[in-house]
Design a protein around this motif. Structure first.
Motif, PDB file in Angstrom:
ATOM      1  N   GLU A 176       0.821  -1.210   0.000  1.00 50.71           N
ATOM      2  CA  GLU A 176       0.000   0.000   0.000  1.00 50.71           C
ATOM      3  C   GLU A 176       0.855   1.260   0.000  1.00 50.71           C
ATOM      4  O   GLU A 176       0.435   2.305  -0.533  1.00 50.71           O
ATOM      5  CB  GLU A 176      -0.955   0.003   1.207  1.00 50.71           C
ATOM      6  CG  GLU A 176      -0.339   0.319   2.556  1.00 50.71           C
ATOM      7  CD  GLU A 176       0.464  -0.822   3.167  1.00 50.71           C
ATOM      8  OE1 GLU A 176       1.044  -0.610   4.256  1.00 50.71           O
ATOM      9  OE2 GLU A 176       0.506  -1.925   2.576  1.00 50.71           O
ATOM     10  N   MET A 177       2.059   1.185   0.561  1.00 51.15           N
ATOM     11  CA  MET A 177       2.999   2.299   0.510  1.00 51.15           C
ATOM     12  C   MET A 177       3.817   2.238  -0.775  1.00 51.15           C
ATOM     13  O   MET A 177       4.028   3.257  -1.447  1.00 51.15           O
ATOM     14  CB  MET A 177       3.927   2.283   1.731  1.00 51.15           C
ATOM     15  CG  MET A 177       5.033   3.341   1.708  1.00 51.15           C
ATOM     16  SD  MET A 177       4.417   5.037   1.608  1.00 51.15           S
ATOM     17  CE  MET A 177       3.726   5.230   3.262  1.00 51.15           C
ATOM     18  N   GLU A 178       4.287   1.060  -1.129  1.00 52.54           N
ATOM     19  CA  GLU A 178       5.143   0.915  -2.300  1.00 52.54           C
ATOM     20  C   GLU A 178       4.464   1.432  -3.558  1.00 52.54           C
ATOM     21  O   GLU A 178       5.095   2.093  -4.394  1.00 52.54           O
ATOM     22  CB  GLU A 178       5.531  -0.560  -2.474  1.00 52.54           C
ATOM     23  CG  GLU A 178       6.769  -0.807  -3.321  1.00 52.54           C
ATOM     24  CD  GLU A 178       6.514  -0.684  -4.809  1.00 52.54           C
ATOM     25  OE1 GLU A 178       7.446  -0.334  -5.554  1.00 52.54           O
ATOM     26  OE2 GLU A 178       5.361  -0.937  -5.224  1.00 52.54           O
ATOM     27  N   THR A 179       3.170   1.179  -3.705  1.00 50.92           N
ATOM     28  CA  THR A 179       2.458   1.613  -4.907  1.00 50.92           C
ATOM     29  C   THR A 179       2.238   3.120  -4.949  1.00 50.92           C
ATOM     30  O   THR A 179       1.979   3.679  -6.018  1.00 50.92           O
ATOM     31  CB  THR A 179       1.105   0.901  -5.023  1.00 50.92           C
ATOM     32  OG1 THR A 179       0.356   1.108  -3.821  1.00 50.92           O
ATOM     33  CG2 THR A 179       1.288  -0.599  -5.249  1.00 50.92           C
ATOM     34  N   ARG A 180       2.354   3.785  -3.807  1.00 45.38           N
ATOM     35  CA  ARG A 180       2.202   5.245  -3.775  1.00 45.38           C
ATOM     36  C   ARG A 180       3.454   5.951  -4.285  1.00 45.38           C
ATOM     37  O   ARG A 180       3.387   7.085  -4.777  1.00 45.38           O
ATOM     38  CB  ARG A 180       1.915   5.726  -2.348  1.00 45.38           C
ATOM     39  CG  ARG A 180       0.569   5.328  -1.812  1.00 45.38           C
ATOM     40  CD  ARG A 180       0.416   5.739  -0.351  1.00 45.38           C
ATOM     41  NE  ARG A 180       0.394   7.200  -0.192  1.00 45.38           N
ATOM     42  CZ  ARG A 180       0.264   7.812   0.985  1.00 45.38           C
ATOM     43  NH1 ARG A 180       0.174   7.096   2.098  1.00 45.38           N
ATOM     44  NH2 ARG A 180       0.239   9.127   1.062  1.00 45.38           N
ATOM     45  N   LEU A 181       4.593   5.317  -4.154  1.00 41.31           N
ATOM     46  CA  LEU A 181       5.866   5.958  -4.471  1.00 41.31           C
ATOM     47  C   LEU A 181       6.085   6.032  -5.977  1.00 41.31           C
ATOM     48  O   LEU A 181       5.887   5.054  -6.687  1.00 41.31           O
ATOM     49  CB  LEU A 181       7.009   5.184  -3.820  1.00 41.31           C
ATOM     50  CG  LEU A 181       6.958   5.081  -2.298  1.00 41.31           C
ATOM     51  CD1 LEU A 181       7.982   4.073  -1.801  1.00 41.31           C
ATOM     52  CD2 LEU A 181       7.174   6.443  -1.654  1.00 41.31           C
ATOM     53  N   THR A 182       6.509   7.196  -6.445  1.00 42.54           N
ATOM     54  CA  THR A 182       6.758   7.364  -7.878  1.00 42.54           C
ATOM     55  C   THR A 182       8.166   6.898  -8.226  1.00 42.54           C
ATOM     56  O   THR A 182       9.067   6.890  -7.385  1.00 42.54           O
ATOM     57  CB  THR A 182       6.555   8.820  -8.303  1.00 42.54           C
ATOM     58  OG1 THR A 182       7.306   9.682  -7.445  1.00 42.54           O
ATOM     59  CG2 THR A 182       5.082   9.193  -8.220  1.00 42.54           C
ATOM     60  N   LYS A 183       8.338   6.518  -9.485  1.00 41.42           N
ATOM     61  CA  LYS A 183       9.576   5.836  -9.892  1.00 41.42           C
ATOM     62  C   LYS A 183      10.072   6.387 -11.224  1.00 41.42           C
ATOM     63  O   LYS A 183       9.990   5.744 -12.258  1.00 41.42           O
ATOM     64  CB  LYS A 183       9.330   4.327  -9.989  1.00 41.42           C
ATOM     65  CG  LYS A 183       8.792   3.716  -8.688  1.00 41.42           C
ATOM     66  CD  LYS A 183       8.355   2.287  -8.875  1.00 41.42           C
ATOM     67  CE  LYS A 183       7.754   1.720  -7.594  1.00 41.42           C
ATOM     68  NZ  LYS A 183       6.460   2.350  -7.254  1.00 41.42           N
ATOM     69  N   ALA A 184      10.623   7.597 -11.148  1.00 47.62           N
ATOM     70  CA  ALA A 184      11.233   8.204 -12.326  1.00 47.62           C
ATOM     71  C   ALA A 184      12.749   8.265 -12.203  1.00 47.62           C
ATOM     72  O   ALA A 184      13.428   8.813 -13.078  1.00 47.62           O
ATOM     73  CB  ALA A 184      10.673   9.609 -12.548  1.00 47.62           C
ATOM     74  N   GLY A 185      13.288   7.717 -11.111  1.00 52.82           N
ATOM     75  CA  GLY A 185      14.737   7.681 -10.917  1.00 52.82           C
ATOM     76  C   GLY A 185      15.365   9.021 -10.596  1.00 52.82           C
ATOM     77  O   GLY A 185      16.567   9.202 -10.784  1.00 52.82           O
ATOM     78  N   SER A 186      14.576   9.960 -10.068  1.00 51.22           N
ATOM     79  CA  SER A 186      15.113  11.294  -9.780  1.00 51.22           C
ATOM     80  C   SER A 186      15.595  11.382  -8.330  1.00 51.22           C
ATOM     81  O   SER A 186      15.121  10.661  -7.458  1.00 51.22           O
ATOM     82  CB  SER A 186      14.042  12.362 -10.010  1.00 51.22           C
ATOM     83  OG  SER A 186      13.007  12.248  -9.049  1.00 51.22           O
ATOM     84  N   HIS A 187      16.554  12.270  -8.074  1.00 58.34           N
ATOM     85  CA  HIS A 187      16.925  12.563  -6.706  1.00 58.34           C
ATOM     86  C   HIS A 187      17.303  14.032  -6.595  1.00 58.34           C
ATOM     87  O   HIS A 187      18.038  14.569  -7.423  1.00 58.34           O
ATOM     88  CB  HIS A 187      18.046  11.658  -6.179  1.00 58.34           C
ATOM     89  CG  HIS A 187      19.207  11.482  -7.093  1.00 58.34           C
ATOM     90  ND1 HIS A 187      19.228  10.546  -8.094  1.00 58.34           N
ATOM     91  CD2 HIS A 187      20.404  12.114  -7.136  1.00 58.34           C
ATOM     92  CE1 HIS A 187      20.387  10.596  -8.721  1.00 58.34           C
ATOM     93  NE2 HIS A 187      21.122  11.549  -8.171  1.00 58.34           N
ATOM     94  N   GLN A 188      16.754  14.677  -5.555  1.00 56.50           N
ATOM     95  CA  GLN A 188      16.980  16.089  -5.294  1.00 56.50           C
ATOM     96  C   GLN A 188      17.621  16.241  -3.919  1.00 56.50           C
ATOM     97  O   GLN A 188      17.340  15.470  -2.999  1.00 56.50           O
ATOM     98  CB  GLN A 188      15.673  16.874  -5.331  1.00 56.50           C
ATOM     99  CG  GLN A 188      14.946  16.832  -6.659  1.00 56.50           C
ATOM    100  CD  GLN A 188      13.589  17.502  -6.543  1.00 56.50           C
ATOM    101  OE1 GLN A 188      12.589  16.860  -6.199  1.00 56.50           O
ATOM    102  NE2 GLN A 188      13.534  18.795  -6.814  1.00 56.50           N
ATOM    103  N   PHE A 189      18.453  17.282  -3.778  1.00 53.41           N
ATOM    104  CA  PHE A 189      19.146  17.534  -2.527  1.00 53.41           C
ATOM    105  C   PHE A 189      18.828  18.944  -2.047  1.00 53.41           C
ATOM    106  O   PHE A 189      18.913  19.903  -2.820  1.00 53.41           O
ATOM    107  CB  PHE A 189      20.660  17.393  -2.707  1.00 53.41           C
ATOM    108  CG  PHE A 189      21.100  16.032  -3.178  1.00 53.41           C
ATOM    109  CD1 PHE A 189      21.455  15.046  -2.270  1.00 53.41           C
ATOM    110  CD2 PHE A 189      21.145  15.730  -4.537  1.00 53.41           C
ATOM    111  CE1 PHE A 189      21.868  13.788  -2.702  1.00 53.41           C
ATOM    112  CE2 PHE A 189      21.547  14.485  -4.980  1.00 53.41           C
ATOM    113  CZ  PHE A 189      21.902  13.511  -4.062  1.00 53.41           C
TER     114      PHE A 189
END
Length: 280
Positions: free
Chosen positions: A232-245
């Motif tokens: 239920e949490m895993e499916t909420r997470l988006t997966k575009a391979g981005s990372h911001q700092f």
């Protein structure tokens, strides 16, 4: 929200060693890292202040769309996480989750020792909290734990002084102190996410049979397992391979320089004022 990344928080740079391991094991996800460098270090601050700062940073990450936040800081995990999980989330958004680094480490660190004597190195705040004593005892009641605060290690690391000749003295000082507590210690846990930066120096100043355990891979594997168990949490997470700092210090060039060493690849950060975290 269209973008729902995994949030990773630390009081400074150390959490980047955890982020690096998480990113290696879960590269396809989106991430936002927040370092509260302007108010670091957290190690000598009170429970009240650390909770206040940590909760502000967690709420800011929530406001950026993160439904899941990893507190990649042992001091914050020790002094703030329980209150956030048991009280603050209920009033804010009970559908969101905040995880720390202490419990997943305590769950397996006992497997590394043959003598059942473990030394734990951390900040003053982590050691004073007694969190590792309690958590390790829960999972490994027959293991003896010996704690040692290393208050000068984080400043040496964050100021880039850990490679200077004088740093060797302070590395050896704290190691001698923890090993003096028991000659049977065969495992040393680095209970601060900064310490992997000096892992080589630590190993060089310990007997050859003593294993040195850092947390990055442990926490990363625990997160992989968590997402498998919580679709239920895993499916909420988006997966575009981005990372911001993001960092609360206005000297982003300095942050980027140091962060790149911790993350092992170039980092480009954005400034967010600590005052802007309040009330998120």
């Amino acid at each position: 929200m269209s973008n729902q990344p995994i949030g990773i928080f630390d009081s400074g740079f150390g959490g980047l060693t955890v982020f690096k391991s998480i990113y290696e094991q879960l590269p396809g996800y989106d991430y936002i890292y927040l370092g509260d460098n302007a108010r670091a270090p957290y190690g000598n601050r009170s429970f009240k202040t650390i909770h206040e700062y940590t909760w502000e940073c967690v709420q800011w990450l929530f406001a950026q769309g993160c439904p899941l936040v990893i507190v990649a800081c042992n001091t914050a995990s020790a002094k703030a996480l329980r209150t956030i999980q048991q009280q603050d989330l209920k009033n804010a958004d009970p559908t969101k989750r905040v995880l720390g680094v202490i419990r997943p480490t305590a769950e397996i660190v006992g497997n590394y020792t043959n003598t059942k004597h473990i030394g734990v190195l951390g900040t003053k705040g982590t050691v004073q909290s007694g969190s590792y004593l309690l958590e390790i005892k829960n999972f490994f009641p027959d293991v003896q734990v010996y704690q040692q605060a290393c208050p000068l290690w984080v400043p040496l690391i964050e100021n880039g002084e850990y490679d200077q000749p004088g740093a060797e003295y302070f590395v050896k000082l704290y190691l001698d102190q923890v090993m003096a507590q028991s000659p049977d210690i065969d495992t040393i846990l680095l209970a601060c996410t900064h310490y992997p930066i000096i892992k080589g120096k630590i190993e060089a100043n310990l007997p050859a049979h003593v294993k040195v355990v850092s947390q990055g891979d442990i926490v990363a594997k625990s997160l992989v397992d968590y997402l498998h168990r919580h679709p239920e949490m895993e499916t909420r997470l988006t997966k575009a391979g981005s990372h911001q700092f993001f960092t609360t210090t206005d000297d982003t060039a300095d942050f980027d320089h140091h962060a790149s060493l911790f993350f092992s690849e170039p980092v480009k950060s954005t400034y967010v004022a600590a005052n802007d975290l309040v009330g998120c």
